[in-house]
Design a protein around this motif. Structure first.
Motif, short mmCIF file in Angstrom:
data_model
loop_
_atom_site.label_atom_id
_atom_site.label_comp_id
_atom_site.label_asym_id
_atom_site.label_seq_id
_atom_site.Cartn_x
_atom_site.Cartn_y
_atom_site.Cartn_z
N GLY A 488 0.82 -1.21 0.00
CA GLY A 488 0.00 0.00 0.00
C GLY A 488 0.85 1.26 0.00
O GLY A 488 0.39 2.33 0.38
N THR A 489 2.10 1.14 -0.42
CA THR A 489 2.96 2.34 -0.48
C THR A 489 3.44 2.53 -1.91
O THR A 489 3.61 1.56 -2.65
N SER A 490 3.66 3.78 -2.27
CA SER A 490 4.22 4.04 -3.60
C SER A 490 5.71 3.72 -3.57
O SER A 490 6.31 3.59 -2.49
N LEU A 491 6.29 3.64 -4.77
CA LEU A 491 7.74 3.37 -4.84
C LEU A 491 8.53 4.46 -4.13
O LEU A 491 9.54 4.22 -3.48
N GLU A 492 8.01 5.69 -4.26
CA GLU A 492 8.70 6.83 -3.64
C GLU A 492 8.66 6.72 -2.11
O GLU A 492 9.67 6.93 -1.42
N GLU A 493 7.49 6.33 -1.59
CA GLU A 493 7.37 6.17 -0.13
C GLU A 493 8.28 5.04 0.35
O GLU A 493 8.94 5.13 1.38
N ARG A 494 8.32 3.98 -0.45
CA ARG A 494 9.17 2.85 -0.07
C ARG A 494 10.64 3.31 0.00
O ARG A 494 11.36 2.98 0.92
N GLN A 495 11.02 4.11 -1.00
CA GLN A 495 12.41 4.57 -1.02
C GLN A 495 12.71 5.47 0.19
O GLN A 495 13.79 5.41 0.77
N ASP A 496 11.71 6.28 0.57
CA ASP A 496 11.89 7.14 1.76
C ASP A 496 12.15 6.30 3.00
O ASP A 496 12.98 6.64 3.84
N VAL A 497 11.37 5.21 3.11
CA VAL A 497 11.54 4.33 4.28
C VAL A 497 12.94 3.70 4.25
O VAL A 497 13.66 3.70 5.25
N LEU A 498 13.32 3.20 3.07
CA LEU A 498 14.64 2.55 2.97
C LEU A 498 15.76 3.54 3.27
O LEU A 498 16.76 3.21 3.91
N ASN A 499 15.58 4.78 2.83
CA ASN A 499 16.60 5.81 3.11
C ASN A 499 16.66 6.15 4.59
O ASN A 499 17.68 6.60 5.10
N GLY A 500 15.52 5.97 5.25
CA GLY A 500 15.50 6.23 6.70
C GLY A 500 16.18 5.11 7.48
O GLY A 500 16.59 5.30 8.62
N CYS A 501 16.28 3.93 6.87
CA CYS A 501 16.92 2.79 7.55
C CYS A 501 18.44 2.91 7.42
O CYS A 501 18.95 3.20 6.34
N ILE A 502 19.13 2.64 8.52
CA ILE A 502 20.59 2.76 8.53
C ILE A 502 21.19 1.37 8.69
O ILE A 502 20.75 0.59 9.53
N ARG A 503 22.16 1.09 7.86
CA ARG A 503 22.83 -0.21 7.95
C ARG A 503 24.31 -0.04 8.17
O ARG A 503 24.90 0.96 7.73
N CYS A 504 24.92 -0.99 8.85
CA CYS A 504 26.38 -1.06 8.96
C CYS A 504 26.77 -2.43 8.47
O CYS A 504 26.10 -3.41 8.79
N GLU A 505 27.84 -2.48 7.70
CA GLU A 505 28.33 -3.79 7.22
C GLU A 505 29.53 -4.20 8.03
O GLU A 505 30.33 -3.35 8.40
N LYS A 506 29.65 -5.50 8.22
CA LYS A 506 30.85 -5.92 8.94
C LYS A 506 31.98 -6.15 7.94
O LYS A 506 31.74 -6.41 6.76
N GLY A 507 33.20 -6.04 8.43
CA GLY A 507 34.36 -6.35 7.59
C GLY A 507 34.68 -5.28 6.56
O GLY A 507 35.33 -5.55 5.57
N THR A 508 34.22 -4.05 6.75
CA THR A 508 34.56 -3.00 5.79
C THR A 508 35.51 -1.99 6.46
O THR A 508 35.80 -2.09 7.65
N GLU A 509 35.87 -1.01 5.65
CA GLU A 509 36.78 0.02 6.17
C GLU A 509 36.12 0.87 7.26
O GLU A 509 36.80 1.65 7.95
N ASP A 510 34.79 0.72 7.46
CA ASP A 510 34.11 1.48 8.54
C ASP A 510 34.47 0.94 9.91
O ASP A 510 34.26 1.61 10.93
N GLY A 511 34.93 -0.32 9.96
CA GLY A 511 35.36 -0.90 11.23
C GLY A 511 34.21 -1.20 12.20
O GLY A 511 34.40 -1.17 13.42
#
Ligand code: SAM
Length: 562
Positions: A488-511
């Protein structure tokens, strides 16, 4: 028992005693040798073990000296070739006699090994070993290096103060890469650009015995684990804050530190804002209490040990002032990285050098009669955790799909339950999982729940996030196969939600470890009014409901860590 037998027993651990290397050595009382001596021998011999393993194998020592196990051979060879004082045993001690018989051959192999490794002097080899240069070339070692993240506890001290005291002899570097490649002895630090009061030190920096750590002035906490409390951006106007899943308490004490800083800026004398910390597991609640006390956060945090956050009544008067909720529920732990403060002892192959040496054929004849040495059956590399630490989460591996389904159902329940607190205006939801099922999936399903729509809960968009996290680049992703498209969300709304989500990856230069966090805020204008809490209560637990993990780390707590 001699020092060598005692050290070998610590390493083989026949009683299967739990705990770290340090606690096993220092807590055992019926030992002849001093704990410091045993600890020094084990750690030093481990450092040299890559080189000494080769020396022992090439010399054929184990084929000829059947009394020696691979561990004993390594410990004795270390003292014979490297230690200033030589073998710590009387001249006629059986172990001293058996190693001294091979002194000439071991010394010759040691010289050849040094030259093969490219070191013209023993001094140069020693320096390389102390700087762990040989270990980092070891291809069997797959664990990427992570910095030792240190959060300065601003309830008790300040970053400036710690830099002038605990880190007075340290030099600042501008690049995290320099920290990742630095040796444990390097006195360098890096000030994190995203999270205030967080610094990175070299991966094996040993501050576990520093007074700043013992007094709770500094806390070992992965950078990613600092995101939730910071993202929640609690202000005095938010009132009380709930931490729904609190032990061991890294995020609880971080929340308390943020509250204490902001309150002292605005209302220096009053501290009416509380953190209400729920922890269902009674044993972990004890650890939580210790951590809160050590961090001097007990005047801010009220602990609900043994309480299930899901069993709380959001409408109860005791939560009337709760404006913010931090949720860091149990998860698969798939983002957790093995900390690198383990030592590795590379053992010589007990079968090596069988054809070397004059007595080899004789020893082959004896082979069948020989009782197998206990430690010759150990894996060729022993890994020993140096310090005790209480993990925020225990990784689970079995039946992943089933597990993820049960976990995500539980996570959704806890998140939608939090959405029912009438005065709550912000929630952060985090996991140390890398799986879509426990992360974006839970976020989208929560946003589509009655609890969210009734009360106007929305994702905290990236552009409204606190600066240090708005600038963080890694964001949520969409996994088509795992969540139907009919949200029930538009693609744009979905993208807003995904942009609001923060991820960290393990094993990268971010440490960082692998991590996920998203925050939700209330938009009263879009709330579908007229609902009561009971109307929007989250779904009941499914039949295969989430079951608590068996936490392995419920032994005596000896400090806190990520
Ligand atoms: C991932 S750990 C939390 C780590 C913690 N936030 C930290 O930063 O140190 C999850 C914790 O939630 C607790 N827990 C799980 N379900 C709970 C519930 N329904 N109510 C309260 N605590 C719960 C678990 O026992 C576990 O200690």
């Amino acid at each position: 028992m001699s020092l060598y037998y005692e050290a070998a027993t610590v390493l083989t651990n026949p009683d299967k005693a739990g705990g770290s290397l340090k606690s096993r050595i220092y807590k055992k009382e019926d030992r002849k040798s001093s704990p410091a001596q045993v600890f020094a021998l084990v750690t030093e011999a481990s450092k040299w073990s890559l080189v000494l393993k080769e020396v022992i194998e090439k010399s054929g020592l184990l084929a000829e000296e059947r009394k020696l196990t691979p561990i004993l051979a390594l410990l004795l060879t270390h003292d014979l070739l490297v230690s200033k004082n030589g073998i710590a045993a009387p001249t006629n001690h059986v172990l001293k006699l058996s190693i001294n018989r091979h002194k000439a051959r071991l010394t010759a192999e040691f010289t050849k090994a040094r030259i093969r490794a490219g070191f013209s002097t023993l001094e140069a080899l020693k320096n390389a070993i102390n700087d762990e240069k040989l270990e980092s070339q070891d291809t069997s070692r797959k664990i990427p290096l992570y910095p030792r993240w240190v959060r300065v506890n601003t309830i008790k001290t300040t970053l400036a103060n710690q830099l002038l005291t605990t880190f007075a002899e340290y030099e600042e570097v501008r690049d995290l890469g320099q920290i990742l490649s630095a040796s444990s002895r390097s006195k360098v630090y890096f000030i994190d650009p995203n999270i205030p009061n967080l610094i990175a030190l070299p991966p094996k920096a040993d501050l576990g015995r520093s007074s700043a750590y013992a007094q709770g002035d500094i806390i070992f906490q992965d950078k990613a684990s600092c995101f939730p409390a910071y993202l929640l951006d609690v202000k005095p106007v938010d009132g009380d804050v709930i931490d729904g899943c609190a032990a061991p308490g890294n995020k609880t004490t971080h929340l308390a530190a943020i509250i204490s800083e902001k309150t002292s800026q605005t209302h220096p004398r009053s501290l009416s804002q509380n953190v209400i910390a729920f922890e269902k597991d009674k044993i972990r609640a004890v650890i939580l209490e210790k951590m809160v006390n050590l961090a001097s956060a007990e005047h801010i945090v009220s602990i609900k040990g043994g309480y299930d956050f899901l069993a709380t009544n959001p409408d109860s008067p005791q939560f009337a002032n709760v404006g913010a909720i931090l949720l860091d529920p149990s998860c698969s732990g798939s983002g957790i990285v093995g900390r690198d403060d383990v030592i590795r002892m590379h053992l010589p192959d007990p079968q090596s050098g069988r054809s070397v040496g004059p007595k080899a054929s004789k020893s082959r004849k004896r082979k069948r009669d020989q009782k197998k040495d206990h430690d010759s059956q150990l894996s060729p590399t022993i890994k020993l955790e140096l310090d005790e630490s209480i993990a925020e989460e225990t990784p689970v591996n079995e039946d992943l799909n089933e597990r993820l389904e049960a976990l995500s159902t539980f996570q959704l329940r806890i998140l939608t339950h939090a959405m029912c607190f009438p005065k709550a205006q912000k929630i952060s939801y985090s996991t140390c999982s890398v799986h879509f099922e426990e992360n974006e999936n839970v976020v989208f399903r929560a946003l589509g729940s009655t609890a969210a729509t009734a009360r106007g809960w929305k994702i905290l968009k990236r552009e409204h996030q606190i600066d240090g996290l708005m600038s963080w680049k890694k964001r949520g992703f969409w996994d088509n196969g795992k969540l139907g498209n009919d949200l029930g969300t538009s693609l744009e709304e979905r993208q807003d939600v995904l942009n609001g989500c923060i991820r960290c990856e393990k094993g990268t230069e971010d440490g960082t470890m692998g991590f996920f966090v998203a925050a939700f805020v209330r938009d009263d204008a879009s709330a579908q009014n007229g609902f009561k809490t009971n109307d929007v209560r989250p779904m009941p637990a499914p039949l295969d409901s989430y079951e608590e993990h068996d936490y392995e780390d419920d032994e005596e707590w000896d400090g806190f860590s990520d």
